[in-house]
Design an enzyme around this catalytic site. Sequence first.
Site, PDB file in Angstrom:
ATOM      1  N   HIS A 180       0.856  -1.193   0.000  1.00  0.00           N
ATOM      2  CA  HIS A 180       0.000   0.000   0.000  1.00  0.00           C
ATOM      3  C   HIS A 180       0.893   1.244   0.000  1.00  0.00           C
ATOM      4  O   HIS A 180       1.395   1.658   1.051  1.00  0.00           O
ATOM      5  CB  HIS A 180      -0.910   0.004   1.225  1.00  0.00           C
ATOM      6  CG  HIS A 180      -1.936  -1.083   1.232  1.00  0.00           C
ATOM      7  ND1 HIS A 180      -3.015  -1.091   0.371  1.00  0.00           N
ATOM      8  CD2 HIS A 180      -2.053  -2.203   1.998  1.00  0.00           C
ATOM      9  CE1 HIS A 180      -3.747  -2.168   0.600  1.00  0.00           C
ATOM     10  NE2 HIS A 180      -3.185  -2.851   1.575  1.00  0.00           N
ATOM     11  N   HIS A 231      -0.435  -6.660  -5.299  1.00  0.00           N
ATOM     12  CA  HIS A 231      -0.552  -7.903  -4.528  1.00  0.00           C
ATOM     13  C   HIS A 231       0.113  -9.023  -5.319  1.00  0.00           C
ATOM     14  O   HIS A 231       0.046  -9.058  -6.547  1.00  0.00           O
ATOM     15  CB  HIS A 231      -2.030  -8.242  -4.297  1.00  0.00           C
ATOM     16  CG  HIS A 231      -2.283  -9.703  -4.045  1.00  0.00           C
ATOM     17  ND1 HIS A 231      -2.743 -10.563  -5.023  1.00  0.00           N
ATOM     18  CD2 HIS A 231      -2.128 -10.449  -2.926  1.00  0.00           C
ATOM     19  CE1 HIS A 231      -2.862 -11.775  -4.523  1.00  0.00           C
ATOM     20  NE2 HIS A 231      -2.499 -11.739  -3.258  1.00  0.00           N
ATOM     21  N   ASN A 284       1.052 -13.458  -4.802  1.00  0.00           N
ATOM     22  CA  ASN A 284       0.960 -14.655  -3.975  1.00  0.00           C
ATOM     23  C   ASN A 284       1.420 -15.847  -4.795  1.00  0.00           C
ATOM     24  O   ASN A 284       1.035 -15.989  -5.955  1.00  0.00           O
ATOM     25  CB  ASN A 284      -0.487 -14.856  -3.497  1.00  0.00           C
ATOM     26  CG  ASN A 284      -0.672 -16.183  -2.774  1.00  0.00           C
ATOM     27  OD1 ASN A 284      -1.032 -17.180  -3.385  1.00  0.00           O
ATOM     28  ND2 ASN A 284      -0.441 -16.176  -1.478  1.00  0.00           N
ATOM     29  N   ARG A 325       2.046 -20.210  -4.025  1.00  0.00           N
ATOM     30  CA  ARG A 325       1.785 -21.169  -2.959  1.00  0.00           C
ATOM     31  C   ARG A 325       1.733 -22.605  -3.493  1.00  0.00           C
ATOM     32  O   ARG A 325       1.516 -22.839  -4.685  1.00  0.00           O
ATOM     33  CB  ARG A 325       0.452 -20.847  -2.274  1.00  0.00           C
ATOM     34  CG  ARG A 325      -0.731 -20.863  -3.232  1.00  0.00           C
ATOM     35  CD  ARG A 325      -1.996 -20.326  -2.587  1.00  0.00           C
ATOM     36  NE  ARG A 325      -3.122 -20.355  -3.530  1.00  0.00           N
ATOM     37  CZ  ARG A 325      -3.431 -19.378  -4.365  1.00  0.00           C
ATOM     38  NH1 ARG A 325      -2.692 -18.279  -4.387  1.00  0.00           N
ATOM     39  NH2 ARG A 325      -4.465 -19.483  -5.184  1.00  0.00           N
ATOM     40  N   GLY A 339      -5.402 -19.848  11.300  1.00  0.00           N
ATOM     41  CA  GLY A 339      -4.131 -19.172  11.089  1.00  0.00           C
ATOM     42  C   GLY A 339      -3.960 -17.969  11.994  1.00  0.00           C
ATOM     43  O   GLY A 339      -4.857 -17.582  12.748  1.00  0.00           O
TER      44      GLY A 339
END
Length: 304
Positions: A95, A105, A107, A109, A258
Amino acid sequence: MQIGTVKTYLLDLQDRICKALADEDGGQAFAEDLWQRAEGGGGRTRVLSEGDVFEQAGVNFSHVHGAALPASATAARPELAGRGFQALGVSLVIHPRNPHVPTSHCNVRLFSAEKPGTEPVWWFGGGYDLTPFYPHREDVVHWHRTARDACAPFGEDVYPRYKRWCDEYFHIRHRGEARGVGGLFFDDLNEWGFERCFEFMRAVGDSYLDAYLPVVRRRRADAWDDRQRAFQLYRRGRYVEFNLVYDRGTLFGLQSGGRTESILMSLPPLVSWRYNWQPEPGSPEARLTEEFLQARDWLAEADG
């Protein structure tokens, strides 16, 4: 399947991204938080706060395991319900302070659903997307061109397929609008075999900085005023709505027990909502939704 090799790559990716962002911010340090999850596993959360360029940048590594996959992970694979799991990845949200610098963003995984006596069922996922407030066409084209180049060695159909999936995924259904200008999104990837799928995940992770930092450098010194800052905070509200209502990673983290602080590091430090606010027709604020927050073939337009 080589989870240890993937973990080594992900920890190095987190290191490289944090160093690049800290350098871009003039050496501002990331605070690091090592954590353990009671049900199994843990992670390494790093957050840069109140930087000159980045108001907040969170880069999280996690490797968790448990006795049963949560509902968010089996929605598309009901046959895996009840299996144990391992999940490891790097997730980051940036940000910036300047409204002319887009939020971004990324990601990447790996999931493994495990059951004694059977081979694990594994899949890779990830991607990256860009959320501008005062967008520039050259920035959007650069972002998508970098994404296309990362996908190119894996087939001509890969970028169009994952670009379209990104447009569909990052859609705020209750608003009827896109969250940003898209990028790449993929999930459930195991069709090429483990080594090739892992290679693709690395290509996506390694290309993120090439996609984002040139945009940051072009816009970080642009002048901005209170009106533009107010619009940035208002549009950040859309980011919060998507992450809390739809985002699979957020839902998986919360449903699997989490670490809440690490899961919600994706949220901006300041945000606002204004009741039924509408931009002035013809304004730069109106141009965002009318011209940019649309599913468009940016590269075909640029290259045509």
